[in-house]
Every structure is written in structure tokens, then in C-alpha cells.
Design an enzyme around this catalytic site. Sequence first.
Site: not given
Length: 335
Positions: A154, A206
Amino acid sequence: MVSDRTQGFARTLIIVLVAVLSVVAGYVLFVWFPGDLAELLGVVLVLATVGAGLQFGSRIAGSLYPTYNVAEVAVEGPITRDGGSSPLPSTPTTPGADDIVEQMERADEDDAVDALLVKLNTPGGAVVPSDDIRLAAERFDGVTVAYTTDTCASGGYWIASGCDELWAREGSVVGSIGVRSPRFTATGLLEKLGVEYKQFVAGEYKEAGSPFTELDEDEREYLQGITDEFYETFVETVAEGRDLDEDFVRDTEARVYLGSEAHDLGLVDDLGTRDDVEDRLATLLGTEPRVSTFEPRRGLGARLRGGASGVAYALGQGLADAVTPDDEVEVRAER
């Protein structure tokens, strides 16, 4: 050009001279000048002064006549901005991305350094810190060779894509070219506890990803879109840095491979031990590689905190080993 033997003699001479001056200075300051009242303490302080003088002399000699031409920088453990520091005792952490970037930049500014050796043993980590390290390796003005011992996955592979070459062992774990954005939900727990979560927000998304609310389909698509964008950037970065086809990189589907298979697929340039990597550096540099490990510059406070953390971890690990029966020990592998 000054020969290695001459440089070695000059370094030794500088260290000896600084040590002699330290002895004289220590004796005058802490033995002769204070008189009889501080003789015992003076001896101790003289020895301390000599030690400091030797260290200082070594630094001077090293700067004037460097003994290295390769800087090694290690990226080990999960990649985070600050090294994953925690107020609780845990596994001693390695330098964060900012510290690793500083080491690489210091190596780049060092006139004695002709090559950068990047040791990778990491399962990955945060996207932006990984990319910061990759960019620092890419900016290095000279040969850059990365090698992995156990794991280069990764974010570790993201970093490797900024180097000229990547080496691995046959049994190394390499790949995992993918992105994950974990999310957990605690709504069931709150319901059991009889707790109701209320939040006043402005902006439709949000609260997207909040563990205290259920994830609706729009929020899922929104968050998945962000993850997909990170993934596309990862694929493009690896394809460009490792000279691979983007479709091939996508086709790996974030799999991990043993070093031998990764080499066959072109994810790794070559296989070998650390000695083999140094032999390769000798070929690239046209001279014998002399490696110096670059470490982050830390103040006294940071060193004391790091030492205390290591002691706390060792103590906790020792107690855990003492009370855990042998047949209850788990062997876990992390990716």
C-alpha cells in the site's frame, strides 16, 4: 583527490586533538580551578567532558572527511504524519512522515551523499504522508534504490514508486495497490445505552461518515467517490513511477504478492539480500558504497519521551508474556 588512508588518518588526528583539548579544558574547569572541594566531582565532570569532546570531534571529522557516500533512510511500521504517537504505552513508534522527509532532504543537501537507500518495511498508512515521502525520494538528486525486507504494501509501494529501483526478498510481501476508508457505526450501542445523538450541522454532507448516524445511500456514494479518487491517483502514480500500464495496475485488484511473483509481474526490479542491493549500488555509483543511516534530529525532550515509551512498552510486554499461557498466545499477521 585525497586518499581514503589519508582521510582516515586526518579524522583520527582531529578526534585525538579534540579529546586532548577536552581533557585539558575539563581538568582546568572542574579539578584545578575549584580546588580541593570539588575534586571528586571534578573527575566525573572531566570524564563527561572528554566524552562530549570525542563526540564533537567525531562530528567535525565526519563533516570534513565523510566516511559515507550513501544515506539510508528507513520507513518502518504504519505511515502517519507524526509517527503514530500515543499517550498510552504501545509498540515503540518509528519516525513520522515529516521526520522521514527531513532525513531525505538532509541527505540531498549533503555533498558527500551520492545515493539514497530507502528501507521499506511497512503495511502502508495515510495517503498524503505516504505521498510526501515519495516526493522527497523523487526530488533526491542522485541514485535512489528502495528495498524491502518483510512488507512493502500500500503506502509503502506508493513510496517505492518514487525511487529508481525496488528490490525485495523472495518471501517479501509486496503490492496492495488499493485504498480503504474504514468506518464504524455505534448507533446500535447508543440505542442499547438509551443515548440519543443530536447534532446541528450546516451542509448536506457535513455528517457523512459520522459513527453515530446511519449511512444513507447518498452519503455512501459520496464517501465511495472520495475513496475512488484516491485510488485513481494511486494507480496513476504507480504506473508512472514504476513504468507500468495503468490497466495492469488496476487488474492487480490490490492483491499482495510474494517477492518472487512480484518480480515476475514487474512490480519489483530484482530480488536479493541487503548485500546484493549494495552490490547494485556499487555498479550504479562506480565505486564501493559506504552507507550511513540517517536518523531524525530530535531534541532532548523528544528523546526522553521516546525512551520512556520504549521502557513502558517493554515492561508491559514482559508482564503480558509472564501471565499468558503458552497455549493461549496468538500469532497474527497484519496487512
